[in-house]
Design a protein around this motif. Structure first.
Motif, short mmCIF file in Angstrom:
data_model
loop_
_atom_site.label_atom_id
_atom_site.label_comp_id
_atom_site.label_asym_id
_atom_site.label_seq_id
_atom_site.Cartn_x
_atom_site.Cartn_y
_atom_site.Cartn_z
N ALA A 63 0.67 -1.03 -0.05
CA ALA A 63 -0.09 0.05 0.00
C ALA A 63 0.89 1.23 -0.07
CB ALA A 63 -0.88 0.02 1.23
N ALA A 64 2.00 1.19 0.77
CA ALA A 64 2.84 2.29 0.87
C ALA A 64 3.56 2.58 -0.44
CB ALA A 64 3.82 2.14 1.94
N LYS A 65 4.00 1.53 -1.31
CA LYS A 65 4.60 1.81 -2.49
C LYS A 65 3.66 1.92 -3.64
CE LYS A 65 8.44 -1.06 -1.12
NZ LYS A 65 9.41 -2.16 -1.27
N SER A 66 2.33 1.84 -3.49
CA SER A 66 1.42 1.79 -4.52
C SER A 66 0.78 3.23 -4.75
CB SER A 66 0.20 1.02 -4.26
OG SER A 66 -0.87 1.46 -3.41
N ALA A 67 0.56 3.48 -6.04
CA ALA A 67 -0.26 4.73 -6.46
C ALA A 67 -1.57 4.94 -6.10
CB ALA A 67 0.05 5.04 -7.95
N GLY A 68 -2.21 3.79 -5.70
CA GLY A 68 -3.53 3.60 -5.56
C GLY A 68 -4.09 2.35 -5.29
N MET A 69 -5.13 2.05 -4.79
CA MET A 69 -5.55 0.61 -4.62
C MET A 69 -6.82 0.43 -4.60
SD MET A 69 -4.18 -0.10 -0.70
CE MET A 69 -5.66 0.26 0.60
N LEU A 70 -7.50 -0.36 -5.39
CA LEU A 70 -8.86 -0.52 -5.53
C LEU A 70 -9.38 -1.85 -4.55
CD1 LEU A 70 -11.76 -0.21 -7.20
CD2 LEU A 70 -11.01 -1.94 -8.62
#
Length: 187
Positions: free
Chosen positions: A58-65
């Protein structure tokens, strides 16, 4: 018009799958934004508690669905449905529904949660610009079993989208996101 046993079974399967989806409490028809957000929060908290490595994703992602509850049912023909939210910087920016249709040798029903981690801005942008995005071969699956840790370092360098599927219950073979279509909704 003549009916045969196979046609009757397929029709009953499709009707049964539709009925199961409508009655399963997955947000069909009654989920406003507050309800979806509450379910998304609970799902994210459960995922972090069960699979601490997802915090790094989550910290490394641009967003999460986040799709808190997907329900699939099938007898010959099958389908799946759920609702969730796209989060960017821990804030909901859009709401989405997911639909999955399938045919073949199948029987049963199951429910599960899944989270798509968009690991690049391009992957997130392509998803948001699409009027109806279909999951395909560009997804890396990280299906944790029994509290395994997810190695964010190895998967993020290779995959623009990582799917984490968890919380499965029911009796139905498989839980993949292939053939799934996501559509932006207004709850």
């Amino acid at each position: 018009m003549t009916y045969n046993r196979r046609g009757l079974l397929l029709t009953l399967g499709a009707v049964g799958a539709t009925g199961a989806l409508a009655a399963c409490g997955n947000g069909v028809g009654s989920s406003g934004a507050q309800t979806i957000d509450a379910r998304v929060n609970a799902t994210v908290n459960q995922m972090y508690a069960q699979y601490p490595g997802t915090r790094d994703l989550a910290a490394k992602s641009a967003g999460m669905l986040v799709m808190p509850l997907i329900t699939e049912a099938g007898l010959g023909f099958g389908g799946g449905y759920g609702r969730g939210a796209l989060r960017v910087n821990n804030a909901t920016v859009d709401y989405y529904s997911v639909f999955k249709g399938s045919g073949g040798l199948q029987i049963g029903a199951q429910q599960y949660a899944h989270v798509l981690f968009f690991m690049t801005q391009d992957a997130l942008g392509n998803f948001r610009r699409s009027p109806g995005w279909a999951a395909g071969a560009n997804i890396e699956y990280a299906i944790p079993e029994g509290g395994e840790t997810l190695a964010a370092e190895t998967t993020t360098s290779l995959a623009p989208i990582i799917a984490v599927i968890f919380g499965k219950s029911g009796l139905h073979m498989g839980a993949t996101l292939e053939g799934v279509k996501y559509t932006r909704i207004i709850p």
